[in-house]
Scaffold this motif. Structure first.
Motif, PDB file in Angstrom:
ATOM      1  N   TYR A 160       0.662  -1.150  -0.025  1.00  9.92           N
ATOM      2  CA  TYR A 160      -0.073  -0.085   0.074  1.00  9.92           C
ATOM      3  C   TYR A 160       0.782   1.291  -0.169  1.00  9.92           C
ATOM      4  N   GLU A 161       1.891   0.967   0.548  1.00 13.33           N
ATOM      5  CA  GLU A 161       2.759   2.274   0.789  1.00 13.33           C
ATOM      6  C   GLU A 161       4.320   2.209   0.109  1.00 13.33           C
ATOM      7  N   ALA A 162       4.656   3.231  -0.607  1.00 11.96           N
ATOM      8  CA  ALA A 162       5.965   3.435  -1.048  1.00 11.96           C
ATOM      9  C   ALA A 162       6.981   3.711   0.101  1.00 11.96           C
ATOM     10  N   PRO A 163       8.030   2.674   0.094  1.00 14.92           N
ATOM     11  CA  PRO A 163       9.066   2.912   1.219  1.00 14.92           C
ATOM     12  C   PRO A 163       9.442   4.375   1.341  1.00 14.92           C
ATOM     13  N   ASP A 164       9.866   4.860   2.736  1.00 12.15           N
ATOM     14  CA  ASP A 164      10.333   6.096   2.919  1.00 12.15           C
ATOM     15  C   ASP A 164      11.632   6.194   2.237  1.00 12.15           C
ATOM     16  N   GLN A 165      12.096   7.377   1.732  1.00 11.38           N
ATOM     17  CA  GLN A 165      13.438   7.359   0.977  1.00 11.38           C
ATOM     18  C   GLN A 165      14.727   7.148   2.180  1.00 11.38           C
ATOM     19  N   TRP A 166      14.458   7.638   3.269  1.00  9.37           N
ATOM     20  CA  TRP A 166      15.659   7.239   4.333  1.00  9.37           C
ATOM     21  C   TRP A 166      15.441   5.929   5.078  1.00  9.37           C
ATOM     22  N   ASP A 167      14.134   5.529   5.424  1.00  6.01           N
ATOM     23  CA  ASP A 167      14.150   4.259   6.374  1.00  6.01           C
ATOM     24  C   ASP A 167      13.461   2.876   5.629  1.00  6.01           C
ATOM     25  N   GLY A 168      13.038   3.298   4.403  1.00  9.23           N
ATOM     26  CA  GLY A 168      12.111   2.064   4.027  1.00  9.23           C
ATOM     27  C   GLY A 168      10.972   2.083   4.402  1.00  9.23           C
ATOM     28  N   LEU A 169      10.258   0.715   5.179  1.00  9.72           N
ATOM     29  CA  LEU A 169       9.107   0.962   5.633  1.00  9.72           C
ATOM     30  C   LEU A 169       9.422   0.763   7.070  1.00  9.72           C
ATOM     31  N   ARG A 170       9.208   1.740   8.173  1.00 10.97           N
ATOM     32  CA  ARG A 170       9.845   1.277   9.440  1.00 10.97           C
ATOM     33  C   ARG A 170       8.749   1.578  10.447  1.00 10.97           C
ATOM     34  N   SER A 223      25.100   8.579  18.179  1.00 11.21           N
ATOM     35  CA  SER A 223      24.121   9.872  18.034  1.00 11.21           C
ATOM     36  C   SER A 223      24.728  10.889  17.139  1.00 11.21           C
ATOM     37  N   TRP A 224      23.876  11.128  16.258  1.00 13.86           N
ATOM     38  CA  TRP A 224      24.085  12.234  15.382  1.00 13.86           C
ATOM     39  C   TRP A 224      25.333  11.711  14.120  1.00 13.86           C
ATOM     40  N   SER A 225      25.367  10.388  13.879  1.00 15.67           N
ATOM     41  CA  SER A 225      26.274   9.905  12.983  1.00 15.67           C
ATOM     42  C   SER A 225      25.466  10.024  11.753  1.00 15.67           C
ATOM     43  N   PRO A 226      25.782  10.481  10.587  1.00 15.13           N
ATOM     44  CA  PRO A 226      25.384  10.386   9.585  1.00 15.13           C
ATOM     45  C   PRO A 226      25.087   8.777   8.988  1.00 15.13           C
ATOM     46  N   LEU A 227      23.839   8.283   8.712  1.00 18.66           N
ATOM     47  CA  LEU A 227      23.658   6.954   8.474  1.00 18.66           C
ATOM     48  C   LEU A 227      22.682   6.702   7.190  1.00 18.66           C
ATOM     49  N   SER A 228      23.324   5.947   6.513  1.00 16.19           N
ATOM     50  CA  SER A 228      22.491   5.394   5.109  1.00 16.19           C
ATOM     51  C   SER A 228      22.242   3.857   5.013  1.00 16.19           C
ATOM     52  N   LEU A 229      21.283   3.250   4.561  1.00 16.63           N
ATOM     53  CA  LEU A 229      21.190   2.006   4.638  1.00 16.63           C
ATOM     54  C   LEU A 229      20.985   1.429   3.155  1.00 16.63           C
ATOM     55  N   ASN A 230      21.851   0.488   2.867  1.00 18.76           N
ATOM     56  CA  ASN A 230      21.410  -0.037   1.508  1.00 18.76           C
ATOM     57  C   ASN A 230      21.098  -1.672   1.899  1.00 18.76           C
ATOM     58  N   ALA A 231      20.155  -2.257   0.895  1.00 18.54           N
ATOM     59  CA  ALA A 231      20.015  -3.838   0.904  1.00 18.54           C
ATOM     60  C   ALA A 231      20.082  -4.214  -0.537  1.00 18.54           C
ATOM     61  N   SER A 232      21.000  -5.229  -0.539  1.00 18.39           N
ATOM     62  CA  SER A 232      21.394  -5.825  -1.720  1.00 18.39           C
ATOM     63  C   SER A 232      20.275  -6.943  -1.764  1.00 18.39           C
ATOM     64  N   ALA A 250      11.671   0.561  20.272  1.00 18.03           N
ATOM     65  CA  ALA A 250      12.388  -0.251  19.376  1.00 18.03           C
ATOM     66  C   ALA A 250      11.390  -0.308  17.916  1.00 18.03           C
ATOM     67  N   PHE A 251      11.936  -0.742  17.022  1.00 19.00           N
ATOM     68  CA  PHE A 251      11.608  -0.539  15.735  1.00 19.00           C
ATOM     69  C   PHE A 251      11.824  -1.848  14.701  1.00 19.00           C
ATOM     70  N   LEU A 252      10.954  -2.117  13.772  1.00 16.27           N
ATOM     71  CA  LEU A 252      11.049  -3.020  12.811  1.00 16.27           C
ATOM     72  C   LEU A 252      10.966  -2.369  11.618  1.00 16.27           C
ATOM     73  N   GLN A 253      12.005  -2.711  10.499  1.00 14.05           N
ATOM     74  CA  GLN A 253      11.927  -1.829   9.198  1.00 14.05           C
ATOM     75  C   GLN A 253      12.060  -2.804   8.127  1.00 14.05           C
ATOM     76  N   LEU A 254      11.527  -2.621   7.072  1.00 16.01           N
ATOM     77  CA  LEU A 254      11.817  -3.647   5.732  1.00 16.01           C
ATOM     78  C   LEU A 254      12.287  -2.719   4.771  1.00 16.01           C
TER      79      LEU A 254
END
Ligand code: 1HN
Length: 348
Positions: free
Chosen positions: A236-246, A314-323, A264-268
């Motif tokens: 139903y929802e496009a993944p967020d550009q930063w988090d995917g689906l969180r 804290s405050w460290s730039p994070l980017s996530l990639n999924a192969s 706590a969180f779970l993200q796809l």
């Protein structure tokens, strides 16, 4: 025009006031009030494939009963010897073997668990047993009695390993730690497994309102259901550009965090996901439930695979990639920061 003393004069003065239990603010003001967070914890990853043997070996050296909790603590290299995975949080890998039990106790530190592998174990929280399955998120709020057990091997018990997260450094900082073992006080009456899930776990609640106990009445958030929520949402929802689906785990009686000190969180992350850079003021511990990819934290690149655990300071730039299509569990002290009006994020 006044003439200020030379450095030598200041040093002698600093020595004199130190004897009186004082020191000059002006020498440390910038460090005390930095323009942005200067976390002492560092980005770090524990590759499960590399640490698993050590965890299982602990099972040959000490019983769960003797150890009380048979855990290898995950110590952040920036916080050596402090039982800390971040400044405010503790993490560890706990092992319980078939037929074992770990005794009942309670403490003011809150605990969460994310189950990594194995079948047959359970946790009893305030008299209600909860079966632990890989991917389940299980909580033991502050001052709840809790103990763990595992089925005998003949009944299907396997070595079970989970990630523990506790607010130990935070509670230590506040000097608010209390604990009791079960010999000091009786266990409350037992309710049958599933009671709280039936009452609170289906978007329904008691008609006569029970006052919130300050934490979620659900001890377990089974992976099967959490994962399905993400899988469904993807339709139903496009993944967020930063988090995917969180999504965040919630206390169904309040909509708030399951416990006051840890969120706590779970993200796809769909296969091929290339997340944009973001940062937030809550140092966060991630645990990989499924999939493969890369977490970039500043200049530090971490390849992740199932059951790996990594820290984003804290405050460290994070980017996530999924192969591969990936599911990440994470937890942090965000509820504390939000309650105090401190939490910030930036999406670049
Ligand atoms: C604890 O009670 C557990 O109940 C795990 O599984 C780790 C670390 C320090 C203090 C208490 C548990 C812990 C802990």
């Amino acid at each position: 025009m006044s003439v200020l003393p030379r450095q030598g004069g200041r040093d002698a003065y600093y020595t004199r006031i130190a004897r009186a239990g004082m020191s000059p603010l002006w020498e440390s003001m910038h460090a005390l009030v930095p323009s942005q967070p200067t976390p002492r914890c560092t980005a770090v990853i524990w590759k499960y494939a590399e640490v698993r043997d050590c965890v299982l070996e602990a099972g040959t050296l000490i019983s769960a009963q003797e150890a009380v909790r048979r855990v290898l603590m995950l110590e952040n290299p920036g916080l050596p010897g402090q039982a800390s995975v971040t400044s405010s949080l503790y993490a560890g890998l706990q092992l319980i073997l078939p037929g074992e039990s770990a005794p009942s106790h309670r403490h003011t530190q809150s605990a969460l668990r994310f189950i990594l592998e194995g079948q047959g174990a359970w946790s009893t929280v305030d008299g209600e047993r909860t079966t632990m399955r890989p991917g389940d998120f299980i909580i033991t709020p502050a001052w709840t009695w809790h103990e763990h057990g595992n089925l005998p091997a003949e009944q299907g018990g396997e070595p079970v390993v989970w990630l523990d997260g506790l607010d130990i450094p935070l509670v230590r900082f506040l000097d608010a730690g209390f604990a009791q073992t079960a010999e000091q006080a009786p266990q409350p009456p037992v309710v049958r497994e599933g009671t709280h899930a039936a009452r609170y776990g289906y978007n329904l609640g008691p008609v006569r309102a029970q006052t919130s106990r300050g934490a979620s009445p659900l001890s377990s958030y089974p992976y099967e259901r959490s994962r399905q929520a993400l899988e469904n949402l993807l339709r139903y929802e496009a993944p967020d550009q930063w988090d995917g689906l969180r999504l965040r785990y919630v206390d169904p009686t309040t909509g708030g965090w399951p416990m006051p000190t840890m969120g706590a969180f779970l993200q796809l992350l769909p296969a091929g996901f290339a997340g944009r850079v973001q940062r937030s003021s809550d140092s966060t511990v991630y645990c990989v439930a499924e999939g493969r990819g890369t977490a970039r934290v500043g200049e530090f690149l971490m390849d992740f695979e199932p059951r790996d655990i990594f820290v984003v300071p804290s405050w460290s730039p994070l980017s996530l990639n999924a192969s591969e299509s990936s599911v990440l569990f994470s937890f942090s002290d965000r509820p504390v920061q939000e309650a105090l009006g401190l939490w910030r994020e930036e999406r670049l």
